[in-house]
Design a protein around this motif. Sequence first.
Motif, short mmCIF file in Angstrom:
data_model
loop_
_atom_site.label_atom_id
_atom_site.label_comp_id
_atom_site.label_asym_id
_atom_site.label_seq_id
_atom_site.Cartn_x
_atom_site.Cartn_y
_atom_site.Cartn_z
N UNK A 155 0.87 -1.19 0.00
CA UNK A 155 0.00 0.00 0.00
C UNK A 155 0.90 1.23 0.00
N UNK A 156 0.63 2.15 -0.91
CA UNK A 156 1.42 3.37 -1.00
C UNK A 156 0.49 4.55 -0.86
N UNK A 157 0.94 5.60 -0.16
CA UNK A 157 0.11 6.78 0.06
C UNK A 157 0.91 8.05 -0.11
N UNK A 158 0.23 9.11 -0.52
CA UNK A 158 0.85 10.42 -0.65
C UNK A 158 0.43 11.28 0.53
N UNK A 159 0.77 12.56 0.49
CA UNK A 159 0.54 13.43 1.63
C UNK A 159 -0.76 14.21 1.56
N UNK A 160 -1.43 14.21 0.44
CA UNK A 160 -2.51 15.17 0.23
C UNK A 160 -3.73 14.91 1.08
N UNK A 182 5.92 5.26 1.04
CA UNK A 182 5.63 6.68 0.88
C UNK A 182 6.58 7.48 1.74
N UNK A 183 6.25 8.75 1.96
CA UNK A 183 7.12 9.59 2.77
C UNK A 183 7.04 9.17 4.23
N UNK A 184 8.14 9.37 4.95
CA UNK A 184 8.18 8.98 6.36
C UNK A 184 7.15 9.76 7.16
N UNK A 192 5.57 0.33 12.45
CA UNK A 192 5.79 -1.11 12.34
C UNK A 192 5.52 -1.65 10.94
N UNK A 193 4.76 -0.90 10.13
CA UNK A 193 4.45 -1.36 8.77
C UNK A 193 5.21 -0.59 7.70
N UNK A 194 5.89 0.48 8.08
CA UNK A 194 6.51 1.37 7.10
C UNK A 194 7.76 0.74 6.50
N UNK A 195 7.82 0.73 5.15
CA UNK A 195 8.93 0.09 4.44
C UNK A 195 9.90 1.10 3.81
N UNK A 196 9.54 2.37 3.80
CA UNK A 196 10.43 3.37 3.23
C UNK A 196 9.79 4.11 2.06
N UNK A 197 10.48 5.15 1.57
CA UNK A 197 9.95 5.94 0.46
C UNK A 197 10.13 5.23 -0.87
N UNK A 198 9.40 5.68 -1.87
CA UNK A 198 9.55 5.20 -3.24
C UNK A 198 9.68 6.40 -4.16
N UNK A 199 10.66 6.40 -5.04
CA UNK A 199 10.75 7.52 -5.98
C UNK A 199 9.60 7.49 -6.98
N UNK A 200 9.15 8.67 -7.37
CA UNK A 200 8.13 8.78 -8.41
C UNK A 200 8.84 8.79 -9.76
N UNK A 207 7.47 -2.01 -9.07
CA UNK A 207 8.50 -2.97 -8.63
C UNK A 207 8.30 -3.36 -7.17
N UNK A 208 7.95 -2.41 -6.32
CA UNK A 208 7.73 -2.71 -4.91
C UNK A 208 6.49 -3.58 -4.73
N UNK A 209 5.44 -3.30 -5.49
CA UNK A 209 4.24 -4.14 -5.43
C UNK A 209 4.55 -5.56 -5.90
#
Length: 695
Positions: A155-160, A182-184, A192-200, A207-209
């Motif tokens: 699951x990826x999320x943005x800040x908006x 997504x962003x930290x 506990x679930x955060x895996x790190x950022x992904x470049x756009x 690739x991460x999915x």
Amino acid sequence: MSPARKGPRLALLNPIDPDLPIAERELALRLARATAGIGWDAAILSRSAQVEAMNPDAVLCLHPQVSGKLTAHPWLACYWNPPALMTGVSGNTRLHGQAFELTHDAYLVSGPTLAAHLTGLMTGSVRNPPTLPFHVSSPRSDLAPNLGPHSRLFYVGSNWDGRRYPSLLRRLAEAGALALYGTAERWSHLPEAYQGPLPFDGSSVIAAAHYQGMGLCLHLPLHRADGVPNMRVFELAAAGAVIIADRHPFIREWFGDTVLYVDLDEGEEAGAAHILEQVAWVHAHPAQARAMAAAAQNIFNRHLCLEALLAPLPGLLAELAQRRPRPRSGARVAVLLPGDGDPGPRLAQLRRQAGDGLSVTALVPGVADRVPPDSVAGVDIQALPESAGLIALTGAMGDADLLAVLPDGVEWHPGHLAALAAAVGRAGAALANGLWRRGGEDQGFPIDPEEDRAMPSPDAVPVAAERRLERAWLRAGGLACGGERLRDLQAKGGLEGGDWLDLALALAPALAVTGGLNPLPVPTLRLVRPPLPDPARAARLRPWACVPVEKDADQPPRLTGLNDLNPEIAASIPYLWRPADLDQLPTVGPIWLYGAGLGGELVLQGLPDAARVRLRGFLDSRRQGGFLDRPLVRPQDVDPREMAEATIIIAAQYVSDILRVLRQGVAPALVLNAYPYIAARQAEAQKAAVRASRL
């Protein structure tokens, strides 16, 4: 000899600041990959000047509510935002967005509901633009399913959108079933679930999915209601991941039983339980789940990848070329050239507009000394007397079918006169749209700050006095009036005396008042240089018959946050919206604010003194402790006798889930929804910040 191009040259226009890590940037990069795979030429751009320099065959505008058509090329609107997304923005932003989205030549539309909405928008605009089915998809992929014991839900999320689905995602994170990207800052509450950022970059998300092997696809209620899919389902299919999705009509229609579905109608806690049940099934049946992922990817590659969706695009562009406005054979247009500027460059413009069954006569005041002898080829010249008036104008037109106006400083796009002649009969009148240099007005979106061109502000938006003449200039340059309509206006009297520039600027308002003007929203002209400031002339401009300045509606545009799973439940309780609403709170009983975040802080600031004295503290579904020097407790921790007498003010965006929690125990005396109040205060703060940045 260079090989022939296989397809159109496309400008992929991201009108939002291209450095922002948002969906438009990611989509532009994916479109660039897909077009390169097809063998087409494409470039990602963000400014109209870049489009002019590239001179593409077409422009794909990735957010048509942010930017209208800005060049003479064919502009295709990527139309995939539910219309209701615009209801929660400011009136100024909404009016700009609606004006912008009408200006495109064709539309790439995500689903029949949006197509029907677009048809409604075009009512009254004498247009029926072509459309093409399209979605926020991904390039074709051959990534094999990668489901294994390591797999968690991608699951990826943005800040908006703030903390989307806070209870649901926390439950999945606590169960060890979620992999967040997504962003930290975006996921600081779920470390506990955060895996790190992904470049756009167009590929890292997919690739991460693929690495995780399965993913979660959830939609806003607005997307489900309008049948519009978001990016998730396409990138998960491209990744070969097992898809767990809400019951979205598009996904059900296209992917059928290759996707695992969950119900979200019962709120976040129940939705999380359904998702965990599906995750358990996937891990218990890996071979069957991988087969489902492969089947979903096959459907995607055959029908829904960007390459498949783009395949009909050359046909759409050919249809646009066939639809290019052509006047009836032998059409005659008279063009008024008002003002004291050199008519030579304008006559050159008229030469480029003539032809293809269109003959042009230039009506020039004081023609004898003002027209160079080498500038009249292909254009007839008719002199006008120094004193202006409709009688002299209609006499000079003779039997011309149409009158148009070309002031100095206005540049017509190719085909401008042909478009006017095709849209206006001898008894009609129309006003074409135009472009001007973008000013500092707040349009509500982070447009590339270097973009220097925009559409005029809608009529309903107040305009500074110094811009009135500039706007009138564009109106005059886009005016077309049939000969019969002009003579009818003459018979009504008025518009006699003064100079020809005064008459040109007064014609459009006079026609609007006496019989209306057809709107031609696709811009066909631009302001090359603004007219010299002339306060006396601006003061003489006639009032414009337009939509009145928007007043406050009877109710707020949105009663709950965009991500609320059941927004209709919010309508079942009273709401607080304007500051005066807080003065109407009950005068007895304890008060609790449900929401220990920015919303709770904003409501606390707005409470009158009498209510603040009775405020016991803040409620939260999970947290305990303190907030803003007051107690923070869970609803079940409040004494039932106190709860039965309490007024609970919901100060958060998830109104439906909070109502569910409150209804599990002793019912409060009164529950109020303060989300509209919070949203209004945030909008005011944003406007103030914009104003401060311009000082």
